[in-house]
Design a protein around this motif. Structure first.
Motif, PDB file in Angstrom:
ATOM      1  N   ASP A  99       0.833  -1.200   0.000  1.00  0.00           N
ATOM      2  CA  ASP A  99       0.000   0.000   0.000  1.00  0.00           C
ATOM      3  C   ASP A  99       0.873   1.258   0.000  1.00  0.00           C
ATOM      4  OD1 ASP A  99      -2.091  -1.727   0.161  1.00  0.00           O
ATOM      5  OD2 ASP A  99      -2.568  -1.321   2.263  1.00  0.00           O
ATOM      6  N   THR A 100       0.353   2.323  -0.551  1.00  0.00           N
ATOM      7  CA  THR A 100       1.076   3.590  -0.545  1.00  0.00           C
ATOM      8  C   THR A 100       1.047   4.197   0.859  1.00  0.00           C
ATOM      9  OG1 THR A 100      -0.875   4.930  -1.065  1.00  0.00           O
ATOM     10  CG2 THR A 100       0.367   3.988  -2.926  1.00  0.00           C
ATOM     11  N   CYS A 101       1.973   5.125   1.112  1.00  0.00           N
ATOM     12  CA  CYS A 101       2.003   5.801   2.409  1.00  0.00           C
ATOM     13  C   CYS A 101       0.704   6.557   2.664  1.00  0.00           C
ATOM     14  CB  CYS A 101       3.202   6.751   2.481  1.00  0.00           C
ATOM     15  SG  CYS A 101       4.788   5.911   2.719  1.00  0.00           S
ATOM     16  N   MET A 102       0.126   7.123   1.629  1.00  0.00           N
ATOM     17  CA  MET A 102      -1.139   7.844   1.788  1.00  0.00           C
ATOM     18  C   MET A 102      -2.250   6.898   2.231  1.00  0.00           C
ATOM     19  SD  MET A 102      -2.991  10.499   1.816  1.00  0.00           S
ATOM     20  CE  MET A 102      -2.147  11.841   0.957  1.00  0.00           C
ATOM     21  N   ASP A 103      -2.357   5.735   1.573  1.00  0.00           N
ATOM     22  CA  ASP A 103      -3.385   4.764   1.949  1.00  0.00           C
ATOM     23  C   ASP A 103      -3.173   4.252   3.366  1.00  0.00           C
ATOM     24  OD1 ASP A 103      -4.685   4.976  -0.459  1.00  0.00           O
ATOM     25  OD2 ASP A 103      -3.645   3.273  -1.380  1.00  0.00           O
ATOM     26  N   ILE A 104      -1.925   3.972   3.713  1.00  0.00           N
ATOM     27  CA  ILE A 104      -1.620   3.463   5.053  1.00  0.00           C
ATOM     28  C   ILE A 104      -1.958   4.502   6.113  1.00  0.00           C
ATOM     29  CG2 ILE A 104       0.274   2.824   6.608  1.00  0.00           C
ATOM     30  CD1 ILE A 104       1.551   1.349   4.242  1.00  0.00           C
ATOM     31  N   SER A 105      -1.604   5.745   5.842  1.00  0.00           N
ATOM     32  CA  SER A 105      -1.878   6.801   6.822  1.00  0.00           C
ATOM     33  C   SER A 105      -3.379   6.931   7.082  1.00  0.00           C
ATOM     34  CB  SER A 105      -1.295   8.132   6.340  1.00  0.00           C
ATOM     35  OG  SER A 105      -1.968   8.614   5.194  1.00  0.00           O
ATOM     36  N   LEU A 106      -4.184   6.884   6.022  1.00  0.00           N
ATOM     37  CA  LEU A 106      -5.638   6.992   6.173  1.00  0.00           C
ATOM     38  C   LEU A 106      -6.214   5.765   6.865  1.00  0.00           C
ATOM     39  CD1 LEU A 106      -6.571   8.528   2.698  1.00  0.00           C
ATOM     40  CD2 LEU A 106      -6.411   9.720   4.906  1.00  0.00           C
ATOM     41  N   ASN A 107      -5.715   4.579   6.512  1.00  0.00           N
ATOM     42  CA  ASN A 107      -6.206   3.339   7.124  1.00  0.00           C
ATOM     43  C   ASN A 107      -5.867   3.255   8.609  1.00  0.00           C
ATOM     44  OD1 ASN A 107      -7.329   2.396   4.751  1.00  0.00           O
ATOM     45  ND2 ASN A 107      -5.484   1.286   4.130  1.00  0.00           N
TER      46      ASN A 107
END
Length: 261
Positions: free
Chosen positions: A223-231
């Protein structure tokens, strides 16, 4: 920092076992039983209000939902066996509302733990072999110590409730005010009690937990850092990067590079 660990141990996955060197686990609790067998070095274990210093050949026995931490000064090697209460149903039902007076003892059948770990690495073990080992551990524990009735103070129960709330809501907006309302508790009393037990503020605890979950996702997904941060509950990539650097001493990209090399 206390971590609430909701291990999903059930009939299809009734136990997990670790071979751990230089163990350092922060204060946490979970539904499962936990046995820590020390092979070398010395492990300092806090179980609720008691502190033990386990040396080679000794076993630490942690009951479900007991707050505990494990730390090493120097080096250590141990095996950790965490298992569902259903695996030792008779013992669990007999001591459901009690805890050992002394949770650390010299385990006479140490080779059984080592052999079980080595054999289960090669292939899944017969469940009856595991149960035999667990009841042998329980038997030696009962011979070693008596049991006390568990008495949780109102502050203990509040901490359990707050941690349970965090575990369920850390991926969303998770504030102390909403947690206190959910626990029917005064905001300022909850804040004071939380800091006293954990040593950090509610916000720091939540962000630290989010970063730890992010570390797992970075290691085990693409997963991208953006997706991980939101998750993980962060509202922006900037907030994610700032907190990651605070708790891990590196950026998410640096962490990903180190763990995917």
């Amino acid at each position: 920092m206390i971590l609430y660990e909701a291990y999903n141990l059930d009939a299809s996955n009734p136990y997990t076992m670790f071979d751990v060197h230089d163990l350092i686990w922060e204060l946490h609790f979970h539904r499962a039983y936990e046995c820590v067998f020390v092979c070398s070095g010395e492990i300092c274990c806090r179980i609720e209000h008691e502190t033990y210093h386990a040396k080679p050949g000794m076993l630490l026995f942690v009951m479900p939902n007991q707050l505990h931490s494990l730390t090493t000064s120097g080096t250590s090697h141990c095996y950790i066996l965490r298992f569902s209460p259903e695996l030792i149903g008779h013992f669990h039902n007999s001591y459901l509302d009690r805890i050992p007076r002394d949770s650390c003892f010299a385990f006479r059948s140490s080779e059984d733990i080592i052999n079980f770990y080595l054999s289960q690495k090669a292939k899944p073990q017969n469940i009856y072999v595991l149960k035999a080992l667990l009841y042998k551990i329980c038997g030696e524990l009962v011979e070693h110590t008596d049991f006390l009735y568990r008495r949780n103070s109102s502050k203990d129960l509040l901490i359990y409730s707050l941690l349970d709330y965090i575990h369920k809501h850390y991926t969303d907006k998770c504030s102390l005010r909403t947690a206190a309302e959910d626990c029917c508790c005064d905001y300022y009393y909850a804040s004071k009690t939380f800091i006293k037990y954990t040593g950090i503020s509610f916000v720091d605890y939540v962000n630290n937990l989010r970063v730890q979950k992010a570390c797992y996702l970075i290691k085990n997904t693409n997963d991208t850092c953006m997706d991980i941060s939101l998750n993980c509950g962060f509202t922006s990539l900037r907030s994610f990067n700032r907190n990651f650097l605070k708790y891990c001493r590196c950026t998410p990209s640096e962490y990903a590079h180190a763990n995917h090399a």
